[in-house]
Design a protein around this motif. Sequence first.
Motif, short mmCIF file in Angstrom:
data_model
loop_
_atom_site.label_atom_id
_atom_site.label_comp_id
_atom_site.label_asym_id
_atom_site.label_seq_id
_atom_site.Cartn_x
_atom_site.Cartn_y
_atom_site.Cartn_z
N SER A 222 28.81 9.56 -1.99
CA SER A 222 29.68 8.95 -0.99
C SER A 222 29.04 7.71 -0.34
N VAL A 223 27.74 7.50 -0.58
CA VAL A 223 27.05 6.34 -0.02
C VAL A 223 27.16 5.19 -1.02
N PRO A 224 27.74 4.07 -0.60
CA PRO A 224 27.89 2.96 -1.54
C PRO A 224 26.54 2.36 -1.93
N VAL A 225 26.47 1.84 -3.14
CA VAL A 225 25.30 1.09 -3.57
C VAL A 225 25.49 -0.33 -3.06
N GLY A 226 24.60 -0.79 -2.25
CA GLY A 226 24.70 -2.13 -1.70
C GLY A 226 24.43 -2.12 -0.21
N PHE A 227 24.27 -3.30 0.33
CA PHE A 227 24.00 -3.43 1.76
C PHE A 227 25.23 -3.05 2.56
N GLN A 228 25.00 -2.31 3.62
CA GLN A 228 26.10 -1.92 4.50
C GLN A 228 26.37 -2.98 5.56
N ASN A 229 25.34 -3.72 5.95
CA ASN A 229 25.58 -4.82 6.89
C ASN A 229 24.49 -5.87 6.73
N ILE A 230 24.87 -7.09 7.05
CA ILE A 230 23.96 -8.23 7.00
C ILE A 230 24.15 -8.99 8.31
N ARG A 231 23.05 -9.33 8.94
CA ARG A 231 23.12 -10.05 10.22
C ARG A 231 22.31 -11.34 10.12
N CYS A 232 22.97 -12.44 10.45
CA CYS A 232 22.30 -13.75 10.54
C CYS A 232 22.13 -14.09 12.01
N THR A 233 20.92 -14.45 12.38
CA THR A 233 20.66 -14.90 13.73
C THR A 233 20.17 -16.34 13.64
N VAL A 234 20.92 -17.24 14.24
CA VAL A 234 20.57 -18.65 14.21
C VAL A 234 20.10 -19.07 15.60
N GLN A 235 18.90 -19.59 15.64
CA GLN A 235 18.39 -20.16 16.89
C GLN A 235 18.28 -21.66 16.66
N LEU A 236 18.92 -22.42 17.51
CA LEU A 236 18.80 -23.86 17.39
C LEU A 236 18.74 -24.51 18.76
N ARG A 237 18.14 -25.65 18.75
CA ARG A 237 18.10 -26.46 19.96
C ARG A 237 18.44 -27.88 19.54
N ALA A 238 19.45 -28.41 20.19
CA ALA A 238 19.85 -29.80 19.94
C ALA A 238 19.26 -30.67 21.04
N LYS A 239 19.25 -31.94 20.76
CA LYS A 239 18.75 -32.91 21.73
C LYS A 239 19.49 -32.72 23.06
N GLU A 240 18.75 -32.80 24.15
CA GLU A 240 19.33 -32.63 25.48
C GLU A 240 20.50 -33.60 25.66
N GLY A 241 21.57 -33.07 26.24
CA GLY A 241 22.76 -33.89 26.48
C GLY A 241 23.79 -33.80 25.37
N THR A 242 23.52 -33.00 24.33
CA THR A 242 24.49 -32.83 23.25
C THR A 242 25.72 -32.12 23.79
N ASP A 243 26.88 -32.66 23.50
CA ASP A 243 28.16 -32.10 23.95
C ASP A 243 28.33 -30.69 23.39
#
Length: 176
Positions: A121-142
């Motif tokens: 009953s357990v599927p072969v394969g990933f049950q969940n995938i999580r992407c965490t993106v950390q970014l910083r743009a130049k100050e003042g970016t809209d």
Amino acid sequence: MKNVSVNEAQQPLRAQYKASPDTAMVTDHARTSGPDASDPFHSIVEPMQGCGVNVPIGVHRALGGLHDAPTPGDMLCAALAACQDSSIRMVANLLGIELEFLQVDVEATVDVRGAMGIEKSVPVGFQNIRCTVQLRAKEGTDPTMLQKLQIGAERCCVVQQTLRNPPPVETVFTTA
């Protein structure tokens, strides 16, 4: 921002693909090999045919392996992280957003009982995938531009879109 323009690089390609859509079809390759085909826990993958980069591949300890090299699951996470990263960088460049920091972490969880045939009953394969993106743009970016960046990068990430909408996969076995 460096003098690198995604728009300039893509402009002739966009014109070419509009005029000849068949030229937009590309095929990526990977090939495995290994010095000892009888070793159940190790092989080598060349992630782009002819590139000269060979990545050792191991088997996760949860499956009885030594986990002394990246596993196929690690490589899947790496492919998604790399695709997210490059999509974000390219879309940021197209939108004129100057990134000061970018890091993409990907985690995938699998119940290995499926792969080991312990629990049908357990599927072969990933049950969940999580992407965490950390970014910083130049100050003042809209902030509106950062929202456009997120939407555009997710839409353009080939690996993420493939995982969300998987194509048919065919395996052909040949014996020598």
